[in-house]
Design a protein around this motif. Structure first.
Motif, mmCIF file in Angstrom:
data_model
loop_
_atom_site.group_PDB
_atom_site.id
_atom_site.type_symbol
_atom_site.label_atom_id
_atom_site.label_comp_id
_atom_site.label_asym_id
_atom_site.label_seq_id
_atom_site.Cartn_x
_atom_site.Cartn_y
_atom_site.Cartn_z
ATOM 1 N N SER A 43 41.891 11.268 -3.317
ATOM 2 C CA SER A 43 41.716 12.077 -2.739
ATOM 3 C C SER A 43 42.399 12.177 -1.317
ATOM 4 N N ALA A 44 41.662 11.167 -0.352
ATOM 5 C CA ALA A 44 41.994 11.679 0.955
ATOM 6 C C ALA A 44 43.571 11.807 1.181
ATOM 7 N N ALA A 45 44.133 10.681 0.434
ATOM 8 C CA ALA A 45 45.442 10.706 0.373
ATOM 9 C C ALA A 45 46.300 11.525 -0.531
ATOM 10 N N ALA A 46 45.919 12.496 -1.482
ATOM 11 C CA ALA A 46 46.057 13.303 -1.457
ATOM 12 C C ALA A 46 46.551 14.703 -0.600
ATOM 13 N N ARG A 47 45.348 15.205 -0.410
ATOM 14 C CA ARG A 47 45.190 15.720 1.113
ATOM 15 C C ARG A 47 45.825 15.755 1.930
ATOM 16 N N ARG A 48 46.511 14.161 2.206
ATOM 17 C CA ARG A 48 47.488 14.202 3.449
ATOM 18 C C ARG A 48 48.716 14.484 3.256
ATOM 19 N N VAL B 165 60.401 5.961 -3.367
ATOM 20 C CA VAL B 165 59.548 6.231 -2.564
ATOM 21 C C VAL B 165 58.562 6.830 -1.984
ATOM 22 N N ASP B 166 58.267 7.752 -3.323
ATOM 23 C CA ASP B 166 57.428 8.807 -3.989
ATOM 24 C C ASP B 166 55.928 7.856 -3.954
ATOM 25 N N HIS B 167 56.307 6.571 -4.688
ATOM 26 C CA HIS B 167 55.722 5.626 -4.884
ATOM 27 C C HIS B 167 55.014 4.571 -3.670
ATOM 28 N N LEU B 168 55.444 4.765 -2.988
ATOM 29 C CA LEU B 168 55.434 3.789 -1.792
ATOM 30 C C LEU B 168 54.714 4.228 -0.683
ATOM 31 N N GLU B 169 55.018 6.118 -1.219
ATOM 32 C CA GLU B 169 54.830 6.866 0.427
ATOM 33 C C GLU B 169 52.490 6.878 0.160
ATOM 34 N N ALA B 170 52.623 7.158 -1.901
ATOM 35 C CA ALA B 170 51.602 6.666 -2.038
ATOM 36 C C ALA B 170 50.694 5.737 -1.997
ATOM 37 N N PHE B 171 51.032 4.663 -1.902
ATOM 38 C CA PHE B 171 50.199 3.640 -1.970
ATOM 39 C C PHE B 171 50.691 3.364 -0.829
ATOM 40 N N ASN C 214 48.373 8.365 -10.383
ATOM 41 C CA ASN C 214 49.710 7.796 -11.054
ATOM 42 C C ASN C 214 50.661 7.153 -10.620
ATOM 43 N N ALA C 215 51.284 7.274 -9.053
ATOM 44 C CA ALA C 215 51.887 6.999 -9.000
ATOM 45 C C ALA C 215 51.618 5.510 -8.103
ATOM 46 N N VAL C 216 50.173 5.707 -7.746
ATOM 47 C CA VAL C 216 49.889 3.995 -7.965
ATOM 48 C C VAL C 216 50.435 3.000 -8.436
ATOM 49 N N GLN D 140 45.532 15.063 -6.509
ATOM 50 C CA GLN D 140 44.865 13.690 -6.664
ATOM 51 C C GLN D 140 45.421 13.007 -7.752
ATOM 52 N N SER D 141 45.348 13.469 -8.720
ATOM 53 C CA SER D 141 45.927 12.340 -9.952
ATOM 54 C C SER D 141 47.619 12.171 -10.083
ATOM 55 N N ALA D 142 48.318 13.053 -9.205
ATOM 56 C CA ALA D 142 49.508 12.427 -8.666
ATOM 57 C C ALA D 142 49.917 11.234 -7.908
#
Length: 294
Positions: A21-26, A5-11, A36-38, A31-33
């Motif tokens: 970077s904006a996704a990481a802030r949300r 689910v974490d992968h889908l959330e990152a996508f 990497n998830a995507v 950002q690397s996490a």
């Protein structure tokens, strides 16, 4: 495939925000996490989701299609979590209610709106029937709770609670021959068609309340109502259903011969003694006690 689910959330976050970077802030992640998830999701699915050649990642055509699926999966996961929490609070996962089709629609609509507000995670099924159809549904375990308008007392194989009484009155269309008579007798009723409620199990109104020598047996009160309005016969209908039409003169109340009869039928809630209810079921049982059918 072993994506999470974490992968889908990152996508989804990367697609919505336009950058990793904006996704990481949300998501409150590094950002690397997120990137990497995507990337891991792309490896697991064998599909490139983003074109990374420009400054900001752009969804590929395949990514756009899979984004819709990812949103649906995440929404269902969210539903799963909320429902699981609700069950932990002893809220029924599912309730099935059998309702006599003669019960006022306005009452049911009001209750269902409130139920949706109080128990949004509980699955609900509503079944309709007439007369003892409702008791059969409860006896067979098809329905958990029943709203019953019987011609006789509920059988002892179910638990029951008397809620109220429903008043009935004999009516005909304004152009029906019976409406033209100054005084209606039992012989007059025998000469014309009576529209009688029946059930799938074959139960119908009591013989002493069937006056016509040529009745029609109909499973639907709504259809009986329409046929009466069209002048195809007379019927005993709930007072709440025909009150306004009597006032406006669209229907005629045959008061002459029945004016001294109460003509009331009890309304019960019924349930199986073997069934235990959570908070949602208990709420329904309480709300049903507020029904008004006069």
């Amino acid at each position: 495939m072993d994506f999470s689910v974490d992968h889908l959330e990152a996508f989804v976050a990367a697609a919505d925000c336009g950058s990793f970077s904006a996704a990481a802030r949300r998501l409150n992640r590094a950002q690397s996490a997120v990137s990497n998830a995507v990337a891991n999701l792309e490896v697991d699915t064998g599909v490139q989701l983003f074109d990374r050649q420009s400054k900001y990642p752009q969804l590929t055509s395949e990514g756009k299609i899979l984004l819709r699926d990812a949103r649906i999966i995440l929404a269902r996961c969210n539903d799963f979590v909320h429902r699981a929490y609700a069950f932990g609070e002893e809220v029924d996962a599912r309730i099935c209610i059998g309702i006599d089709e003669i019960i006022p629609q306005a009452f049911l609509t009001s209750i269902l709106k409130q139920f949706n507000d109080h128990f949004p995670e509980t699955e609900l099924e509503i079944l309709y029937g007439a007369l003892k159809d409702i008791q059969t549904l409860v006896e067979q375990g098809r329905a958990d709770i029943g709203l019953l308008v019987p011609l006789t007392l509920p059988e002892q194989c179910v638990c029951s609670r008397l809620l109220t009484y429903m008043s009935f009155c004999p009516v005909v269309g304004v152009n029906h021959p019976l409406a033209q008579l100054a005084e209606v007798t039992v012989a007059d009723l025998s000469a014309y068609r009576q529209l009688v409620i029946t059930s799938r199990g074959g139960e119908r109104e009591l013989e002493e309340s069937i006056y016509s020598s040529r009745p029609w047996m109909i499973e639907s009160t709504a259809l009986i109502h329409q046929l009466v309005r069209q002048g195809l016969g007379y019927a005993f209908l709930p007072h709440f259903l025909v009150e306004e039409e009597i006032k406006t003169g669209d229907l005629v109340h045959l008061t002459q011969i029945f004016e001294n009869q109460a003509m009331q039928i009890p309304v019960y809630s019924i349930w199986s003694a073997n069934h235990s209810f959570g908070k949602a079921g208990q709420w329904f049982m309480t709300q049903f006690g507020e029904i008004e059918c006069s």
